[in-house]
Design an enzyme around this catalytic site. Structure first.
Site, short mmCIF file in Angstrom:
data_model
loop_
_atom_site.label_atom_id
_atom_site.label_comp_id
_atom_site.label_asym_id
_atom_site.label_seq_id
_atom_site.Cartn_x
_atom_site.Cartn_y
_atom_site.Cartn_z
N GLY A 162 2.03 -4.10 17.79
CA GLY A 162 0.78 -3.96 17.04
C GLY A 162 0.17 -2.58 17.20
N GLY A 163 1.03 -1.61 17.48
CA GLY A 163 0.55 -0.24 17.75
C GLY A 163 -0.04 0.45 16.53
N VAL A 209 -6.57 -1.58 17.40
CA VAL A 209 -6.61 -1.40 18.85
C VAL A 209 -5.48 -0.46 19.31
CG1 VAL A 209 -6.55 -2.60 21.08
CG2 VAL A 209 -7.70 -3.67 19.13
N GLY A 210 -4.31 -0.60 18.69
CA GLY A 210 -3.20 0.30 19.02
C GLY A 210 -3.57 1.76 18.76
N TYR A 256 -5.75 -20.12 15.23
CA TYR A 256 -5.69 -18.87 15.99
C TYR A 256 -5.99 -19.14 17.47
CZ TYR A 256 -7.31 -14.08 17.25
OH TYR A 256 -7.51 -12.84 17.83
N PRO A 302 -11.07 -9.70 24.77
CA PRO A 302 -12.14 -8.88 24.20
C PRO A 302 -13.04 -9.71 23.29
CG PRO A 302 -9.96 -8.19 23.39
CD PRO A 302 -9.81 -9.52 24.06
N LYS A 350 -18.86 -3.41 2.16
CA LYS A 350 -19.81 -3.95 1.16
C LYS A 350 -20.99 -3.01 0.97
CE LYS A 350 -18.69 -8.75 1.78
NZ LYS A 350 -18.97 -9.95 2.53
N TRP A 369 -23.12 -12.53 4.47
CA TRP A 369 -22.72 -13.94 4.40
C TRP A 369 -23.36 -14.74 5.54
CZ3 TRP A 369 -16.79 -13.05 3.28
CH2 TRP A 369 -16.66 -12.67 1.93
P1 NAP Z 1 -4.85 -5.30 13.40
O1 NAP Z 1 -5.56 -4.03 13.19
O2 NAP Z 1 -4.89 -6.32 12.29
O3 NAP Z 1 -3.33 -4.97 13.76
C1 NAP Z 1 -2.38 -6.00 13.85
C2 NAP Z 1 -1.10 -5.38 14.33
O4 NAP Z 1 -0.12 -6.41 14.48
C3 NAP Z 1 -0.52 -4.35 13.35
O5 NAP Z 1 0.05 -3.31 14.08
C4 NAP Z 1 0.56 -5.17 12.61
O6 NAP Z 1 1.60 -4.35 12.09
C5 NAP Z 1 1.04 -6.02 13.78
N1 NAP Z 1 1.74 -7.23 13.32
C6 NAP Z 1 1.21 -8.29 12.65
N2 NAP Z 1 2.16 -9.20 12.38
C7 NAP Z 1 3.32 -8.71 12.90
C8 NAP Z 1 4.65 -9.18 12.93
N3 NAP Z 1 5.02 -10.37 12.40
N4 NAP Z 1 5.59 -8.40 13.54
C9 NAP Z 1 5.25 -7.23 14.09
N5 NAP Z 1 4.01 -6.73 14.10
C10 NAP Z 1 3.05 -7.47 13.50
O7 NAP Z 1 -5.36 -6.05 14.70
P2 NAP Z 1 -6.32 -5.52 15.85
O8 NAP Z 1 -7.72 -5.76 15.38
O9 NAP Z 1 -5.90 -4.16 16.31
O10 NAP Z 1 -6.04 -6.61 16.99
C11 NAP Z 1 -5.24 -6.32 18.12
C12 NAP Z 1 -5.25 -7.52 19.04
O11 NAP Z 1 -6.59 -7.81 19.44
C13 NAP Z 1 -4.74 -8.81 18.40
O12 NAP Z 1 -3.93 -9.48 19.32
C14 NAP Z 1 -5.99 -9.60 18.09
O13 NAP Z 1 -5.73 -10.99 18.08
C15 NAP Z 1 -6.88 -9.18 19.23
N6 NAP Z 1 -8.33 -9.29 18.96
C16 NAP Z 1 -8.87 -8.71 17.86
C17 NAP Z 1 -10.24 -8.81 17.64
C18 NAP Z 1 -10.90 -8.12 16.47
O14 NAP Z 1 -12.14 -8.25 16.31
N7 NAP Z 1 -10.20 -7.38 15.64
C19 NAP Z 1 -11.06 -9.49 18.56
C20 NAP Z 1 -10.46 -10.05 19.70
C21 NAP Z 1 -9.09 -9.95 19.90
P3 NAP Z 1 1.46 -3.64 10.63
O15 NAP Z 1 0.43 -2.55 10.79
O16 NAP Z 1 2.80 -3.13 10.34
O17 NAP Z 1 1.00 -4.72 9.70
P1 GDP Z 2 -16.18 -14.25 14.42
O1 GDP Z 2 -17.03 -13.34 15.27
O2 GDP Z 2 -14.88 -14.57 15.05
O3 GDP Z 2 -16.92 -15.47 13.99
O4 GDP Z 2 -15.75 -13.50 13.10
P2 GDP Z 2 -16.42 -12.45 12.11
O5 GDP Z 2 -16.31 -11.07 12.62
O6 GDP Z 2 -15.79 -12.75 10.80
O7 GDP Z 2 -17.99 -12.78 12.06
C1 GDP Z 2 -18.45 -13.93 11.41
C2 GDP Z 2 -19.97 -13.97 11.37
O8 GDP Z 2 -20.47 -12.90 10.56
C3 GDP Z 2 -20.44 -15.26 10.71
O9 GDP Z 2 -21.70 -15.63 11.22
C4 GDP Z 2 -20.54 -14.83 9.24
O10 GDP Z 2 -21.42 -15.68 8.51
C5 GDP Z 2 -21.12 -13.43 9.41
N1 GDP Z 2 -20.87 -12.51 8.27
C6 GDP Z 2 -21.81 -11.96 7.47
N2 GDP Z 2 -21.27 -11.20 6.52
C7 GDP Z 2 -19.93 -11.23 6.73
C8 GDP Z 2 -18.82 -10.60 6.08
O11 GDP Z 2 -18.96 -9.86 5.11
N3 GDP Z 2 -17.58 -10.85 6.59
C9 GDP Z 2 -17.40 -11.66 7.68
N4 GDP Z 2 -16.17 -11.84 8.14
N5 GDP Z 2 -18.43 -12.29 8.29
C10 GDP Z 2 -19.68 -12.07 7.84
#
Ligand code: NAP
Ligand code: GDP
Length: 352
Positions: A45-46, A50-51, A174, A201, A225, A239
């Site tokens: 996921g580099g 996060v990567g 998830y 995180p 948006k 939302w």
């Molecule tokens: P992201 O930006 O959506 O990146 C996802 C990464 O996973 C990309 O590098 C993607 O590759 C790779 N990937 C997805 N499916 C794959 C597959 N089948 N084979 C190989 N690689 C694959 O995610 P992120 O936000 O950086 O999240 C990183 C980690 O933090 C995840 O484990 C996520 O669950 C966790 N996390 C995220 C959040 C958040 O708010 N974003 C919160 C808590 C935890 P491509 O670029 O090639 O598609």
């Molecule tokens: P969560 O923190 O895992 O619940 O995920 P989100 O980052 O999607 O945040 C969801 C919260 O943000 C909920 O309370 C939604 O109603 C609110 N929200 C408001 N506007 C948006 C939007 O445009 N996109 C998303 N994803 N959530 C929104």
């Protein structure tokens, strides 16, 4: 009589052990490396948010010549496939892995694709962790999330409470897949002595995020948006009610903390990577910060026909603070300004 029983037990034990070793592939012999001191760190996921943040922190602040880093995307291998994952590990022979690859999305994407979130993440995690075992990886750090915690719970939530009850119904696919990483880490440790651990995180945001209008997390979704509302002189619709509470972490702060975990954290049990409980904010406050950073002046509109999701998941960062009492998180307003600036500057290439 006792002797016969003992003998039978010994035979049974030998048989069970043989069965067990047949079932689990023994790790291959260690490949000799030219520089035994050098770590080879593979980041699954580099190419994601996060990567990229880890990469930036390494380049700007934390380079270490004793580490060679390999940042992977899904183009290098589909990690749902054991064959492709094995070929990847055979190519790089990592000593360390930061496992970030996952099917990721905000509340609304999670609500739509529960089976995909469960299955894809189960497959990815199984392939990556089993290859870490097979290839003798010294340490693997995987990524959970505070949204996998039980829905009905006491607050603040801590690392010991992951499995204490069902997750919120909106994202159970998830959540269960991610919870199992903790179970896998314990199992590989107890059966094979592997050093696999995980971080938890909160909601992450920053450069290279997914800024899709429907499927993203709240901050990137609202940044996009707001950008559109400003360009078209329309309203910014948030939302839900705006009342739910969240802790957010800037991707660069998480990048710094992940480097610390890789280099210094020795437990198998997970560690929450979060700002303090006092830094929890409402969705309305976050929307206001985004509007301010974008210099968007119209009043916000709340679409209460849309889901609020889990009301709160307030997490304790007491464990992190015991390890790193002086760690300073970036101020959320500053981090939102930097994310807005990145999105505006990179609008054409941003993932959206
Ligand atoms: P992201 O930006 O959506 O990146 C996802 C990464 O996973 C990309 O590098 C993607 O590759 C790779 N990937 C997805 N499916 C794959 C597959 N089948 N084979 C190989 N690689 C694959 O995610 P992120 O936000 O950086 O999240 C990183 C980690 O933090 C995840 O484990 C996520 O669950 C966790 N996390 C995220 C959040 C958040 O708010 N974003 C919160 C808590 C935890 P491509 O670029 O090639 O598609
Ligand atoms: P969560 O923190 O895992 O619940 O995920 P989100 O980052 O999607 O945040 C969801 C919260 O943000 C909920 O309370 C939604 O109603 C609110 N929200 C408001 N506007 C948006 C939007 O445009 N996109 C998303 N994803 N959530 C929104």
């Amino acid at each position: 009589m006792a002797d016969v029983d003992e003998e039978r037990n010994d035979n049974l034990l030998t048989y069970v052990m043989a069965e067990q070793s047949d079932r689990s592939t023994p790790p291959p012999a260690k490949i000799p490396r030219p520089d035994e001191e050098k770590k080879i760190v593979l980041v699954t996921g580099g190419s994601g948010m996060v990567g990229k943040a880890i990469r930036t922190v390494l380049e700007e602040e934390e380079a270490n010549e004793k580490e060679e880093w390999v940042f992977l995307s899904s183009k290098d291998a589909d990690l749902r496939s054991m064959d492709e994952t094995r070929a990847l590990f055979a190519k790089h022979h990592p000593t360390h892995v930061i496992h970030l690859a996952a099917l990721v999305g905000g509340l609304f994407r999670n609500m739509k694709y529960k089976a995909d979130f469960l299955r894809e993440n189960l497959l990815i995690n199984d392939c990556v962790l089993h290859c870490c075992y097979e290839f003798g990886v010294e340490k693997c750090v995987s990524c959970l999330s505070t949204c996998i915690f039980p829905d009905h719970t006491t607050y603040p939530i801590d690392e010991t409470m992951i499995h204490n009850g069902p997750p919120h119904s909106s994202n159970f696919g998830y959540a269960y897949a991610k919870r199992l990483i903790d179970v896998q880490n314990q199992a590989y440790h107890e059966q094979h002595g592997c050093h696999f651990t995980s971080v938890i995180p909160t909601n992450i945001f920053g450069s290279f995020d997914n800024y899709n209008l429907e499927d993203s997390h709240v901050i990137p979704g609202l940044i996009h948006k707001c950008y559109m509302a400003k360009a078209n002189n329309t309203e910014l619709t948030v939302w839900g009610s705006g009342k739910p509470l969240r802790q957010f972490i800037y991707s660069k702060d998480l990048g710094r903390l992940l480097l610390w975990v890789l280099r210094n954290y020795d437990e198998i049990e997970p560690i929450i990577l979060s700002v303090g409980e006092e830094d929890e904010v409402s969705i309305k406050e976050v929307a206001e910060m985004i509007a301010e950073a974008m210099d968007f002046k119209k009043p916000l509109v709340f679409d209460t026909t849309k889901s609020d999701g889990q009301f709160k998941k307030t997490a304790s960062n007491a464990k992190l603070k015991r390890y790193l009492p002086d760690f300073k998180f970036t101020d959320i307003k500053q981090a939102i300004r930097e994310s807005v600036d990145w999105f505006v500057k990179n609008y054409d290439q941003a993932r959206k």
